[in-house]
Write an enzyme that holds these catalytic residues in place. Structure first.
Site, mmCIF file in Angstrom:
data_model
loop_
_atom_site.group_PDB
_atom_site.id
_atom_site.type_symbol
_atom_site.label_atom_id
_atom_site.label_comp_id
_atom_site.label_asym_id
_atom_site.label_seq_id
_atom_site.Cartn_x
_atom_site.Cartn_y
_atom_site.Cartn_z
ATOM 1 N N LYS A 201 0.848 -1.180 0.000
ATOM 2 C CA LYS A 201 0.000 0.000 0.000
ATOM 3 C C LYS A 201 0.897 1.247 0.000
ATOM 4 C CE LYS A 201 -4.203 1.676 2.296
ATOM 5 N NZ LYS A 201 -5.159 1.445 3.398
ATOM 6 N N GLU B 93 -19.524 -5.361 10.709
ATOM 7 C CA GLU B 93 -20.475 -4.535 11.451
ATOM 8 C C GLU B 93 -21.507 -5.376 12.207
ATOM 9 O OE1 GLU B 93 -18.676 -2.223 8.149
ATOM 10 O OE2 GLU B 93 -19.681 -4.178 8.253
ATOM 11 N N ARG C 267 -25.431 -2.191 7.533
ATOM 12 C CA ARG C 267 -25.212 -3.627 7.378
ATOM 13 C C ARG C 267 -25.634 -4.418 8.616
ATOM 14 N NH1 ARG C 267 -19.493 -4.783 4.353
ATOM 15 N NH2 ARG C 267 -20.310 -4.473 2.257
#
Length: 618
Positions: A271, A357, A385
């Site tokens: 990244k 979640e 969610r």
């Protein structure tokens, strides 16, 4: 299309193109706004993949999408990339409305495999068997339930899907949980196998010895990787491969193309690749706005300004100093929610459970049942969610769980996949749920102190993606409210009253001042308690001739709708103002608020028009 030319390029030419794309992404993002580190990490991966699986012949589904800028460049959007995430410009995520090569609209994590399976089944039923279906997913997203559920059904639906696992060890923060930290890490670090794999390929690359090569590699893989997570799901596993080695990835993708059944290619990427400051701090440079491209330093530094997220984290940490029952929980959003402050001081009471979640919500319910005080910090859009768990596991049992709903309202450049405009509506219909909305940083502090460990049952506190200039000491030491569910009467008014929620209170003050300059006397209430409504306050305005409700949320089932339902005596004279029944695009938060008609000038014009007064805008 640029992707059509890649297959004719030499490896050196592809590396030159990768460097140009990387520099272009830095140039575009640093001068405006966008996801930097995720996109820097997928440049070579995208080039290698599209050279073997061109998107005009194969269906490629990206996951989350904040790492798909190279995809946009290769599919005809290079010239318009500077408009990305700007009002009227292209989206920061793949969206089916923007390009035929965006095969599935994304923004939330872990959807690519599930969507890919559905597309594959439909293609098969429609008689289209030539295209390969490729799902690209990150290691962070692999912690999510929907990804694992999709993996579990690959054999059931007779899928031949090809999965590209973009493994950089991170979502926004470092990935957590057994899958990333143990299972994938074991695969990442099996250097003996990786070195042997490369040597065997060179030694036995001739076709006549290819079968021996495959058998030798298979035997060694079983020796060094005896428990392969993906192969247990029925997928052929290939990798791990260096995600910045174009030559090796091209060879691997060619091999992937020949696989008859489902398969996964494990790609290791970095990244922030290629830009030192992003490589050194990929969390900080995950998403940026206005930075110096040469060193990453912010161009627009506002001293003395604090975000609601930061205040939440600081105040909760301070409260936890004095109450060891307080637990902080988040779903891969430690930095974004401000819980970094909490974790630094109370690591044993901090839980980042990855992109889960639903798990976070039920986990909090279990904690609450044993007398502790969980606070679940999740962005409004992602908390959607967990709707079933909020109802079934928390509200039905009337448990003491506090939901800190960050990014409530319009979030700006992330657009419709990330706006938090539905939380009032979906929380409002749940029995036992209480909803509070602070109008300032100091009020957020007071609400937290009034609720956590003090109020029985579930409570949702919603606050915007916004910053304010403030004294952090005044905020930290703000006093709790005697009753957080009572509204604040800011001003009486004989001609009408504005009932404003959260971020709209400041706007309401401006409207009241504009009205006053035209001789109109409007009242204003800070309706910090969305649910329950302050019925005593509503009774006091029974005789007022006009009432307007203001909320930065959907008008469908929102605050204004509740007032209409619970106070029928106001129905004939109330106007509900908020976000209409549609999805809002992307742009700056200020632009979108004005576009939705919620700016002070537009609201003043709308309200004063009822008194035959025209307000000049600008």
């Amino acid at each position: 299309m640029l992707f059509e030319k890649i297959n004719q390029m030499s490896i050196d030419e592809m590396y030159d193109l990768a460097e140009n794309i990387r520099n272009y992404i830095v140039e575009v993002v640093s001068s405006g706004d966008g996801h930097l580190a995720p996109n820097l990490g997928t440049v070579e991966l995208t080039l290698a993949l599209y050279s073997v699986f061109p998107p005009d012949r194969h269906i490629i589904v990206w996951d989350t999408g904040h790492q798909a800028y190279t995809h946009k460049i290769l599919t005809g959007r290079a010239k318009v990339l500077p408009s990305i995430r700007k009002l009227g410009g292209i989206s920061g995520y793949p969206t089916i409305k923007e390009s035929k090569y965006d095969y599935f609209g994304v923004g939330h994590a872990a959807t690519s495999i599930a969507a890919g399976l559905g597309i594959e089944v439909a293609e098969r039923m429609n008689g289209n068997k030539d295209s390969q279906i490729i799902a690209i997913i990150g290691d962070g997203a692999m912690t999510s339930g929907i990804a694992l559920e999709a993996l579990n059904q690959i054999k059931t639906v007779s899928s031949k899907i090809k999965i590209v696992l973009n493994d950089n060890g991170m979502s926004i923060s470092p990935s957590v949980g057994q899958i990333s930290q143990i299972i994938l890490n074991k695969m990442r670090t099996t250097k003996a196998y990786r070195k042997f794999d490369a040597k065997v390929y060179e030694l036995f690359k001739e076709t006549i010895l290819k079968s021996f090569n495959d058998k030798a590699k298979g035997a060694l893989k079983k020796l060094l990787l005896p428990d392969n997570f993906f192969e247990d799901f029925g997928l052929k596993y290939m990798g791990p491969i260096n995600g910045h080695d174009i030559k090796m990835m091209k060879k691997t993708f060619e091999s992937l193309k020949a696989v008859e059944g489902p398969a996964v290619v494990h790609i290791l990427t970095q990244k922030g690749k290629g830009i030192k400051y992003a490589e050194d701090n990929p969390r900080k440079f995950h998403s940026v706005s206005m930075i110096n491209p040469s060193n990453g330093l912010s161009i627009d530094i506002k001293k003395g300004w604090y975000s609601y997220s930061e205040v939440f984290g600081r105040v909760l940490s301070k409260m936890a100093d004095e109450d060891n029952r307080i637990i902080g929980i988040t779903a891969a959003m430690e930095d974004g929610t401000g819980l970094t402050f909490f974790r630094s001081n109370h690591q044993d009471r901090f839980f980042d459970l990855g992109i889960t979640e639903e798990l976070c919500t039920t986990f909090a319910a279990g904690i609450s049942l044993r007398g502790l005080k969980p606070v679940v910090a999740i962005y409004s859009t992602f908390l959607q969610r967990a709707f079933d768990q909020i109802i079934h596991d928390v509200a039905l049992q009337d448990l003491d769980v506090v939901f800190a709903i960050d990014r409530a309202g319009l979030v700006g450049q992330d657009g419709p996949t990330h706006h938090g405009v539905f939380d009032i509506s979906y929380m409002n219909l749940i029995p036992n749920m209480k909803i509070l909305a602070p109008s300032s940083l100091e009020e957020l502090s007071s609400i937290l102190k009034s609720v956590v460990g003090r109020v029985h049952g579930p409570v949702a506190i919603r606050y915007p993606r916004a910053t304010e200039i403030a004294s952090i000491d005044d905020i930290i030491y703000a006093k709790p409210f005697e009753d957080p569910f009572k509204w604040e009467r800011i001003k009486d008014g004989r001609d009408g009253v504005i009932l404003a929620v959260g971020s709209m209170v400041k706007t309401g003050r401006e409207i009241v001042e504009m009205a006053s300059s035209h001789g109109i006397n409007l009242g204003l209430y800070n309706c910090r308690s969305v649910k329950p409504l302050d019925m005593e306050a509503l009774e006091t305005i029974r005789s007022i001739p006009r009432v307007w409700t203001l909320e930065e949320g959907s008008v469908m089932g929102g605050f204004g709708a509740s007032v209409m339902l619970k106070a029928p005596f106001l129905r004939s004279k109330i106007e509900v103002i908020g976000i209409d029944d549609n999805f809002v695009g992307h742009g700056t938060r200020t632009e979108l608020i004005d576009l939705c008609g919620l700016s002070a000038e537009k609201l003043a014009g709308r309200i004063l028009a009822e008194f035959q007064i025209k307000v000049q805008e600008g």
